[in-house]
Design a protein around this motif. Structure first.
Motif, PDB file in Angstrom:
ATOM      1  N   ASP A  30       6.565   4.379 -17.456  1.00  0.00           N
ATOM      2  CA  ASP A  30       6.644   3.265 -18.406  1.00  0.00           C
ATOM      3  C   ASP A  30       7.713   3.486 -19.472  1.00  0.00           C
ATOM      4  OD1 ASP A  30       5.494   0.812 -18.424  1.00  0.00           O
ATOM      5  OD2 ASP A  30       3.826   1.341 -19.733  1.00  0.00           O
TER       6      ASP A  30
ATOM      7  N   ASP B 113       0.617   3.198 -14.266  1.00  0.00           N
ATOM      8  CA  ASP B 113      -0.733   3.765 -14.430  1.00  0.00           C
ATOM      9  C   ASP B 113      -0.902   5.055 -13.635  1.00  0.00           C
ATOM     10  OD1 ASP B 113      -1.618   1.812 -16.148  1.00  0.00           O
ATOM     11  OD2 ASP B 113      -2.695   0.667 -14.607  1.00  0.00           O
ATOM     12  N   MET B 114      -0.227   5.151 -12.503  1.00  0.00           N
ATOM     13  CA  MET B 114      -0.370   6.322 -11.634  1.00  0.00           C
ATOM     14  C   MET B 114       0.570   7.466 -11.983  1.00  0.00           C
ATOM     15  SD  MET B 114      -0.854   4.771  -7.824  1.00  0.00           S
ATOM     16  CE  MET B 114       0.047   3.240  -7.887  1.00  0.00           C
TER      17      MET B 114
ATOM     18  N   SER C  75       0.880  -1.168   0.000  1.00  0.00           N
ATOM     19  CA  SER C  75       0.000   0.000   0.000  1.00  0.00           C
ATOM     20  C   SER C  75       0.913   1.212   0.000  1.00  0.00           C
ATOM     21  CB  SER C  75      -0.930   0.008   1.211  1.00  0.00           C
ATOM     22  OG  SER C  75      -0.187   0.130   2.402  1.00  0.00           O
TER      23      SER C  75
ATOM     24  N   ASP D 153       3.391  -6.632 -11.495  1.00  0.00           N
ATOM     25  CA  ASP D 153       2.109  -5.988 -11.175  1.00  0.00           C
ATOM     26  C   ASP D 153       2.327  -4.612 -10.553  1.00  0.00           C
ATOM     27  OD1 ASP D 153       0.841  -8.258 -12.121  1.00  0.00           O
ATOM     28  OD2 ASP D 153       0.382  -9.052 -10.124  1.00  0.00           O
ATOM     29  N   LEU D 154       3.313  -4.504  -9.680  1.00  0.00           N
ATOM     30  CA  LEU D 154       3.631  -3.218  -9.054  1.00  0.00           C
ATOM     31  C   LEU D 154       4.058  -2.205 -10.118  1.00  0.00           C
ATOM     32  CD1 LEU D 154       4.188  -1.378  -6.591  1.00  0.00           C
ATOM     33  CD2 LEU D 154       6.482  -2.403  -6.506  1.00  0.00           C
TER      34      LEU D 154
ATOM     35  N   ALA E  72       3.275  -2.158 -13.233  1.00  0.00           N
ATOM     36  CA  ALA E  72       2.091  -1.789 -14.015  1.00  0.00           C
ATOM     37  C   ALA E  72       1.230  -0.785 -13.249  1.00  0.00           C
ATOM     38  CB  ALA E  72       1.284  -3.038 -14.369  1.00  0.00           C
ATOM     39  N   ASP E  73       1.031  -1.021 -11.949  1.00  0.00           N
ATOM     40  CA  ASP E  73       0.247  -0.091 -11.122  1.00  0.00           C
ATOM     41  C   ASP E  73       0.908   1.285 -11.073  1.00  0.00           C
ATOM     42  OD1 ASP E  73      -1.460  -2.181 -10.560  1.00  0.00           O
ATOM     43  OD2 ASP E  73      -0.807  -2.425  -8.470  1.00  0.00           O
ATOM     44  N   LEU E  74       2.210   1.300 -10.815  1.00  0.00           N
ATOM     45  CA  LEU E  74       2.920   2.573 -10.706  1.00  0.00           C
ATOM     46  C   LEU E  74       2.926   3.324 -12.037  1.00  0.00           C
ATOM     47  CD1 LEU E  74       5.938   1.496  -8.443  1.00  0.00           C
ATOM     48  CD2 LEU E  74       3.901   2.809  -7.760  1.00  0.00           C
TER      49      LEU E  74
END
Length: 164
Positions: free
Chosen positions: A149, A143-144, A7, A136-137, A139-141
């Motif tokens: 990327d 996106d934010m 989190s 996954d982390l 990809a999440d980061l």
């Protein structure tokens, strides 16, 4: 079954002027994306987690992938009876996660929970979950945070620890 999660902290936000496209490895590992992390044994309903709010989450994921590979250096692999050790230390603390591999099993203990029995995972499953967590982390980061990327360090990290 292994669950690795995170989190992000609201108390320690990334600096607003950060250019994620050009951030170097040190910034990505130590200065950005602070929060908390956990490693859980879903079957046993037990976990080791931080509650500090300042853990560099990307560094944790990156280091965990490095450690799993380090524990696999013995050419005998799952047949190796001699224990192999590794530690993940947290940047701003003396606390560590300790990993001990013997045969195909890895015991994970935490300095901040000395009376807790170790979490025990199959090494192959831990490798798969650590890499999945990192991917996954990222990809999440991405996106934010615009530009992350496109960062060459992220490209290298994705290629080095691709999903298994």
């Amino acid at each position: 079954m292994i669950d690795i999660g995170y989190s992000l902290s609201r108390r320690f936000p990334d600096p607003p002027q950060t250019n994620y496209r050009t951030a170097d490895a040190r910034a990505l590992r130590h200065d950005l994306f602070c929060g908390d992390v956990y490693v859980a044994d879903v079957k046993a309903d037990r976990e080791l987690s931080t509650a500090w709010g300042w853990v560099p989450v990307l560094d944790f994921a990156w280091a965990l992938c490095d450690i799993v590979e380090q524990l696999d250096r013995d050419p005998r692999g799952n047949r190796a009876s001699r224990p192999q050790y590794a530690e993940l230390d947290f940047t701003e603390s003396t606390d560590r996660l300790r990993f001990e591999r013997r045969f195909g099993w890895v015991d994970v203990t935490a300095d901040w929970a000395p009376d807790e029995p170790p979490l025990t995972f199959n090494h192959t499953a831990l490798r798969r979950e650590a890499r999945d967590f990192l991917q996954d982390l990222l990809a999440d980061l991405a996106d934010m945070h615009d530009g992350l990327d496109d960062n060459p360090v992220v490209w290298d990290l994705r290629a080095r620890f691709s999903r298994v």
